[in-house]
Design a protein around this motif. Sequence first.
Motif, PDB file in Angstrom:
ATOM      1  N   ASP A 180      -3.747  27.507  27.211  1.00 53.64           N
ATOM      2  CA  ASP A 180      -4.396  28.038  28.417  1.00 53.64           C
ATOM      3  C   ASP A 180      -4.231  29.550  28.502  1.00 53.64           C
ATOM      4  OD1 ASP A 180      -5.522  25.766  29.844  1.00 53.64           O
ATOM      5  OD2 ASP A 180      -3.457  25.052  30.006  1.00 53.64           O
ATOM      6  N   SER A 229       1.813  18.743  32.959  1.00 51.09           N
ATOM      7  CA  SER A 229       3.027  18.205  33.585  1.00 51.09           C
ATOM      8  C   SER A 229       3.254  16.739  33.240  1.00 51.09           C
ATOM      9  CB  SER A 229       2.984  18.424  35.100  1.00 51.09           C
ATOM     10  OG  SER A 229       1.714  18.167  35.612  1.00 51.09           O
ATOM     11  N   MET A 277      -5.045  32.912  30.445  1.00 49.64           N
ATOM     12  CA  MET A 277      -5.418  33.361  31.800  1.00 49.64           C
ATOM     13  C   MET A 277      -5.250  34.868  31.913  1.00 49.64           C
ATOM     14  SD  MET A 277      -3.572  30.464  34.106  1.00 49.64           S
ATOM     15  CE  MET A 277      -3.597  28.725  33.643  1.00 49.64           C
ATOM     16  N   LEU A 332       1.022  25.143  28.757  1.00 48.98           N
ATOM     17  CA  LEU A 332       1.338  25.814  30.025  1.00 48.98           C
ATOM     18  C   LEU A 332       2.570  25.173  30.676  1.00 48.98           C
ATOM     19  CD1 LEU A 332       0.208  28.011  31.957  1.00 48.98           C
ATOM     20  CD2 LEU A 332      -1.095  26.207  33.091  1.00 48.98           C
ATOM     21  N   SER A 333       2.820  23.911  30.355  1.00 48.37           N
ATOM     22  CA  SER A 333       3.981  23.214  30.929  1.00 48.37           C
ATOM     23  C   SER A 333       5.193  23.231  29.997  1.00 48.37           C
ATOM     24  CB  SER A 333       3.614  21.758  31.258  1.00 48.37           C
ATOM     25  OG  SER A 333       2.673  21.717  32.306  1.00 48.37           O
ATOM     26  N   MET A 351      -9.561  31.224  30.357  1.00 46.61           N
ATOM     27  CA  MET A 351      -9.832  31.431  31.784  1.00 46.61           C
ATOM     28  C   MET A 351      -9.806  32.941  32.008  1.00 46.61           C
ATOM     29  SD  MET A 351      -7.542  28.239  33.048  1.00 46.61           S
ATOM     30  CE  MET A 351      -6.737  28.165  31.455  1.00 46.61           C
ATOM     31  N   MET A 405     -13.394  20.527  34.567  1.00 50.11           N
ATOM     32  CA  MET A 405     -12.123  20.794  35.258  1.00 50.11           C
ATOM     33  C   MET A 405     -11.977  19.848  36.450  1.00 50.11           C
ATOM     34  SD  MET A 405     -10.624  23.265  33.600  1.00 50.11           S
ATOM     35  CE  MET A 405      -9.231  23.342  34.748  1.00 50.11           C
ATOM     36  N   ASP A 453      -9.454  18.289  32.301  1.00 48.06           N
ATOM     37  CA  ASP A 453      -8.256  19.133  32.408  1.00 48.06           C
ATOM     38  C   ASP A 453      -7.882  19.292  33.876  1.00 48.06           C
ATOM     39  OD1 ASP A 453      -6.288  21.078  32.099  1.00 48.06           O
ATOM     40  OD2 ASP A 453      -7.619  22.575  31.199  1.00 48.06           O
ATOM     41  N   GLY A 454      -6.661  18.829  34.215  1.00 50.47           N
ATOM     42  CA  GLY A 454      -6.134  19.022  35.558  1.00 50.47           C
ATOM     43  C   GLY A 454      -5.762  17.703  36.218  1.00 50.47           C
ATOM     44  N   GLY A 455      -4.458  17.521  36.430  1.00 51.71           N
ATOM     45  CA  GLY A 455      -4.001  16.328  37.143  1.00 51.71           C
ATOM     46  C   GLY A 455      -4.211  15.028  36.393  1.00 51.71           C
ATOM     47  N   PRO A 500      -8.863  26.037  38.184  1.00 49.31           N
ATOM     48  CA  PRO A 500      -7.959  26.500  37.133  1.00 49.31           C
ATOM     49  C   PRO A 500      -7.031  27.615  37.608  1.00 49.31           C
ATOM     50  CG  PRO A 500     -10.196  27.297  36.749  1.00 49.31           C
ATOM     51  CD  PRO A 500     -10.273  26.311  37.880  1.00 49.31           C
ATOM     52  N   GLY A 523      -0.641  24.731  36.494  1.00 44.07           N
ATOM     53  CA  GLY A 523      -0.366  23.340  36.179  1.00 44.07           C
ATOM     54  C   GLY A 523       0.136  22.615  37.422  1.00 44.07           C
ATOM     55  N   GLY A 524       0.188  21.300  37.329  1.00 47.04           N
ATOM     56  CA  GLY A 524       0.820  20.506  38.381  1.00 47.04           C
ATOM     57  C   GLY A 524       0.026  20.357  39.667  1.00 47.04           C
ATOM     58  N   HIS A 576      -8.404  27.368  25.684  1.00 45.27           N
ATOM     59  CA  HIS A 576      -9.168  27.354  26.938  1.00 45.27           C
ATOM     60  C   HIS A 576      -9.057  28.731  27.575  1.00 45.27           C
ATOM     61  CE1 HIS A 576      -9.299  25.540  31.320  1.00 45.27           C
ATOM     62  NE2 HIS A 576     -10.352  26.302  31.059  1.00 45.27           N
ATOM     63  N   VAL A 624      -9.189  20.288  38.406  1.00 42.76           N
ATOM     64  CA  VAL A 624      -8.475  21.129  39.383  1.00 42.76           C
ATOM     65  C   VAL A 624      -9.156  22.490  39.321  1.00 42.76           C
ATOM     66  CG1 VAL A 624      -6.214  19.991  39.095  1.00 42.76           C
ATOM     67  CG2 VAL A 624      -6.758  22.029  37.721  1.00 42.76           C
TER      68      VAL A 624
HETATM   69  C1  DX5 Z   1      -5.171  24.607  34.651  1.00 46.97           C
HETATM   70  C2  DX5 Z   1      -5.016  24.519  33.152  1.00 46.97           C
HETATM   71  C3  DX5 Z   1      -4.543  23.207  32.705  1.00 46.97           C
HETATM   72  C4  DX5 Z   1      -3.184  22.840  33.215  1.00 46.97           C
HETATM   73  C5  DX5 Z   1      -3.133  21.361  33.410  1.00 46.97           C
HETATM   74  O1  DX5 Z   1      -5.575  25.864  34.998  1.00 46.97           O
HETATM   75  O2  DX5 Z   1      -6.271  24.764  32.531  1.00 46.97           O
HETATM   76  O3  DX5 Z   1      -4.624  23.038  31.301  1.00 46.97           O
HETATM   77  O4  DX5 Z   1      -2.146  23.265  32.395  1.00 46.97           O
HETATM   78  O5  DX5 Z   1      -1.909  21.046  33.977  1.00 46.97           O
HETATM   79  P1  DX5 Z   1      -1.608  19.642  34.650  1.00 46.97           P
HETATM   80  O6  DX5 Z   1      -1.839  18.589  33.591  1.00 46.97           O
HETATM   81  O7  DX5 Z   1      -0.180  19.766  35.033  1.00 46.97           O
HETATM   82  O8  DX5 Z   1      -2.542  19.480  35.804  1.00 46.97           O
END
Ligand code: DX5
Length: 225
Positions: A39, A199, A41, A14-15, A72, A141, A176-178, A145, A148-149, A70, A143
């Motif tokens: 990812d 990221s 989505m 995703l990054s 979503m 998770m 996954d996330g941050g 979902p 990214g970032g 993954h 973050v």
């Molecule tokens: C979030 C994705 C993650 C994301 C993580 O919805 O599932 O895989 O790309 O990105 P970072 O590492 O930047 O938080």
Amino acid sequence: MTFDRSVKIAPSILSADFADFGREIQAVEVQGADWIHVDVMDGHFVPNLTFGPPAVKAFRKHVKTFMDVHLMISPVDQYIEAYAEAGTDMLTAHVEAGAHPHRTLQAIKAAGMQAGIALNPGTPAEAVRELLPLADMVLVMTVNPGFGGQKFIDMTAKIRTIRDWIGDRPIHIQVDGGVDPNTAPLVVNAGADVLVAGSAVFRGGSVENPAPYGENMRAIRAALA
Ligand code: DX5
Ligand code: ZN
């Protein structure tokens, strides 16, 4: 692939540069990635849209390690066969994506893939407890979902609970996330073994200048030592 609980880094594409996925996957693998995290989505389960089975099938030609997809998306079940045909190694669905996650995991396994079950930050560990006998991985998770970032949300208590329930069973815990050098030690100490990072891996590098990808992954590993 034989099961092991050593720490694995799974860069999230995703990054990466969306116009150059093939070379980005090759670059990050040459630089030391253990798995490639993809990812998917749908603009419905999460407020963002990425790609579907034909794109994932095209990525597969470049993945020499392990392709970790993954989802979503909601609903899930009618797409499982397409992700198997695309060459997915591990297919992860969200427990929140439908009323029958147990059936979804059964269908993923029946299609010949390893099966993961993901939980959003607001979902308690109990939501996956009865699914563990069918799961090859639990994705916690850190973050919400979709993007990214985002800033890491501390889910270490949930990771510890699930790690206790897993015991000796060959089930990975992915986070996954941050994830970065500051947060990776927290989740690994709690019991995670697969670290997704977008990221924190891709920052500062490119396919023309991939060395920062390797430096970024080594910085995560060094923080665990
Ligand atoms: C979030 C994705 C993650 C994301 C993580 O919805 O599932 O895989 O790309 O990105 P970072 O590492 O930047 O938080
Ligand atoms: Zn992800």
